[in-house]
Every structure is written in C-alpha cells, then in structure tokens.
Design an enzyme around this catalytic site. Structure first.
Site, PDB file in Angstrom:
ATOM      1  N   HIS A 150       0.933  -1.278   0.151  1.00  0.00           N
ATOM      2  CA  HIS A 150      -0.093  -0.132   0.041  1.00  0.00           C
ATOM      3  C   HIS A 150       0.890   1.429  -0.097  1.00  0.00           C
ATOM      4  O   HIS A 150       1.289   1.698   0.948  1.00  0.00           O
ATOM      5  CB  HIS A 150      -0.712  -0.150   1.267  1.00  0.00           C
ATOM      6  CG  HIS A 150      -1.876   0.879   1.171  1.00  0.00           C
ATOM      7  ND1 HIS A 150      -3.306   0.564   1.376  1.00  0.00           N
ATOM      8  CD2 HIS A 150      -2.145   2.419   1.189  1.00  0.00           C
ATOM      9  CE1 HIS A 150      -4.005   1.775   1.272  1.00  0.00           C
ATOM     10  NE2 HIS A 150      -3.089   2.802   1.141  1.00  0.00           N
ATOM     11  N   GLU A 162     -10.843   3.444   7.390  1.00  0.00           N
ATOM     12  CA  GLU A 162      -9.723   4.281   7.716  1.00  0.00           C
ATOM     13  C   GLU A 162     -10.520   5.557   8.696  1.00  0.00           C
ATOM     14  O   GLU A 162     -10.345   5.529   9.654  1.00  0.00           O
ATOM     15  CB  GLU A 162      -8.812   4.763   6.621  1.00  0.00           C
ATOM     16  CG  GLU A 162      -7.727   5.801   7.097  1.00  0.00           C
ATOM     17  CD  GLU A 162      -7.041   6.450   5.774  1.00  0.00           C
ATOM     18  OE1 GLU A 162      -7.737   6.613   4.699  1.00  0.00           O
ATOM     19  OE2 GLU A 162      -5.891   6.910   5.994  1.00  0.00           O
TER      20      GLU A 162
HETATM   21  N1  ADE Z   1      -4.454   9.066  -1.010  1.00  0.00           N
HETATM   22  C1  ADE Z   1      -3.277   9.101  -0.378  1.00  0.00           C
HETATM   23  N2  ADE Z   1      -3.240   8.650   0.780  1.00  0.00           N
HETATM   24  C2  ADE Z   1      -4.509   8.299   1.262  1.00  0.00           C
HETATM   25  C3  ADE Z   1      -4.989   7.909   2.437  1.00  0.00           C
HETATM   26  N3  ADE Z   1      -4.341   7.465   3.490  1.00  0.00           N
HETATM   27  N4  ADE Z   1      -6.389   7.686   2.437  1.00  0.00           N
HETATM   28  C4  ADE Z   1      -7.150   7.962   1.438  1.00  0.00           C
HETATM   29  N5  ADE Z   1      -6.605   8.515   0.307  1.00  0.00           N
HETATM   30  C5  ADE Z   1      -5.394   8.650   0.210  1.00  0.00           C
HETATM   31 ZN    ZN Z   2      -3.770   4.815   1.284  1.00  0.00          ZN
END
Ligand code: ADE
Ligand code: ZN
Length: 328
Positions: free
Chosen positions: A12, A195
């Site tokens: 990721h 997240e």
């Molecule tokens: N784009 C880059 N980093 C990200 C993240 N942590 N969450 C969502 N989109 C992203």
């Molecule tokens: Zn990301």
C-alpha cells in the site's frame, strides 16, 4: 538480526504520496510553479487533518506534468524503498493525474513508469507492480475513466484496481461499475475502507465491490462479526500504522489495533501509505511496531509471507519475491 534490516513486501503505497519533498521542490523550481504552501518551515509536507492532507497531496502532485516526470518519480520512489529493504512493492497510480483519464495519454505515462521500474529492478533488485486507483472524491464518472485505463492496460504489470481519496464522500457501491469493469479485465481489487469510515464502510467494500484486500480496514476492530467475516473470507488488510497515527485515527502505535487484528486471525500486512507525508519509512514502521508490541524476526517474516501471498502479481513473480524473503 534487527527487524528493520529484513527484506520487506509493501502492498500500500501511493505513487505521488511517496514523492520526496526535495524531488517535488526541484520539479516546482524547474517548472516555475509556486507550491510553497505545501511545505512547513522544516521543508516537510504541511497539513492539519485528513481532508487538508488530500488537498496538499494534490497540490504537490500538480508539479508532475509529463510522462518523464513520472519516470523520474518512479526512480526516486524505488531508490527510497530499496534503501529501506523493500524487495517488492505495489504502488497506487491514478490515471486522473497521468493523462486525465485518457487511455492513449495514460499508456504513455505507464510506459515511462514501467521503463524506470525495469531499470530499478535491474540495478537495485526491487520489483514494482502497479495498481490503478480512482479517487473517491473525484466521483464515479472519473472512476469509470480510470477503470477503462486500467482494463486497457491490465496484464503482468498493471495487476490491480483500487480506490483512495475521501472516504467521507458517497458510498463504496457508487463505484461498482468501475470495479466491475476492472474485475472483468481480470484485475485484482482493493479499496480504502475503515480508515476514516467505520466498520460499515468495510462491510460495503466487501459486499458492494467484492474486493479481496482492504486499504487500512483497521476500524473493523470495532465490529466482532466483521472480524469473523474477514477471517472466514481471508481478506487481507493493508495496514499503515504510522499513517493512522499521524492522521489521528489512533493516538499512538501502542493504541493501534494491528496486533489485536492479527491475534484475531485477520491477514494483516504493513505499509507506509505516503511515507514522506507521515515522516515514516518501512524501516521505521518495523521499529515502531517492535517497540509497541515486541514483535521479533519471526513475526515480521510471517507478516511478509502474508503480504507476498496477498500480492496481486502473477505466481512466477510471487515465487521470486518468496526467494528474496528467504535470503536471511
Ligand atoms: N490518498 C493518499 N493517501 C491516502 C489515504 N491515507 N487515504 C485515502 N486516500 C489517500
Ligand atoms: Zn492509502
């Protein structure tokens, strides 16, 4: 052996999000673009919260204009990853930033990046594969154009399709057309969920997009039945602890749920997300996790094997990655 010295697999990593600040400053100077607001007084990236982070990310990205810029970016990113012991990495690449969703333009950006990746593999031994990503807050229509670019270039280098961006906007299912198109082109699927969104966002990702990996997914810890489902379906989480701490999802590595998720039997892996934005590296992630949870070489080796198994590359490449992990 120090765990930070282990060979590592990273699943990721946002391509522009891995751009070193000096590299972005250099390009801005060459192109005479003023992006001084992007940086803090120490020269690092400056942002105050997640939504602000996304706009700073896009401002920094605005200096990357041509396929050659993306070739240079690819070189810079892979040098940094290789210096951190990464032997295989999957990078999120967005046609939105590489040709604006036009397939012919996208192919030019892609071949520039592939050539740089080929050179880095020859010189540094690091293997890169691309996961085309749409950007959630750009909306479903732009996502379809990205999926078309992905489908047209699917193969042994573009191996997956995913979505990043603002999880607060819309629903995962709004993007099902794009994900269906990618699936039909035999691309493997992942999306950011859990997240900033809660467990419901992860449920939507699995139910409505049928992804086999989830970017972050850490807030699944709030829902025991969801954890059971992740384990039963062998879904892999691309966990980025340092990113979560800097963006305030958790107050510290100690408070991060990665260990609880792993202990519950979920396939977890370790990544940096956007390393210079979050003042981290793969070495640092390993050191911080060892400090927080006492994980040793055996634990990190196990985590790397989990990551290699969940990588979207073909099996011949996976075998090469496994060999690189066995070197210690
Ligand atoms: N784009 C880059 N980093 C990200 C993240 N942590 N969450 C969502 N989109 C992203
Ligand atoms: Zn990301």
């Amino acid at each position: 052996m120090n765990v930070a010295d282990l060979p590592k697999v990273e699943l990721h990593l946002h391509h522009e999000g891995a751009a070193p600040p000096d590299f972005v400053r250099q390009l801005a100077a060459e192109k005479k673009v003023d992006i001084s607001k992007v940086f803090n007084s120490e020269g690092g990236y400056a942002f105050k919260d997640f939504v602000h982070f996304l706009s700073v990310y896009e401002a920094a990205t605005s200096v990357l204009k041509t396929p050659e810029d993306y070739a240079r970016l690819t070189r810079a990113v892979l040098e940094e990853s290789a210096a951190n012991g990464v032997v295989y990495t999957e990078s999120f690449i967005s046609p939105d930033f590489c040709g604006g969703g036009d397939v012919a333009a996208w192919k030019e950006y892609l071949s520039a990046m592939q050539e740089a990746a080929h050179e880095a593999e020859r010189d540094l031994g690091i293997i890169l594969r691309g996961v085309v990503t749409c950007v959630r807050h750009f909306g479903p229509e732009k996502a379809k154009a990205s999926a078309r670019c992905a489908a047209e270039t699917a193969g042994d280098w573009i191996v997956g399709f995913g979505m990043g961006g603002d999880e607060g906007q819309g629903h995962q299912g709004d993007f099902s057309y794009a994900f269906d198109m990618a699936r039909e082109a035999r691309l493997r699927l992942t999306t950011h969920a859990g997240e900033f969104g809660g467990p419901e966002s992860v449920r939507e990702a699995i139910r409505d997009l049928n992804v086999e990996r989830v970017g972050h997914g850490v807030r699944s810890i709030e829902d025991a039945a969801l954890i059971e489902e992740l384990v039963a379906r062998q879904i892999t989480l691309e966990v980025c602890p340092g990113s979560n701490v800097v963006l305030g999802v958790y107050p510290s590595f100690e408070a991060h749920p990665i260990k609880r998720l792993r202990d519950a039997g979920v396939n977890v892996t370790i990544s940096t997300d956007d390393p210079p934005f979050f003042a981290t590296t793969m070495r640092r992630e390993y050191e911080m996790l060892q400090q927080a949870f006492g994980w040793d070489v055996e634990d990190f080796t196990d985590l790397n094997i989990t990551a290699a198994k969940a990588a979207f590359c073909d099996d011949a490449t996976r075998d090469r990655v496994m060999k690189k992990l066995e070197l210690t």
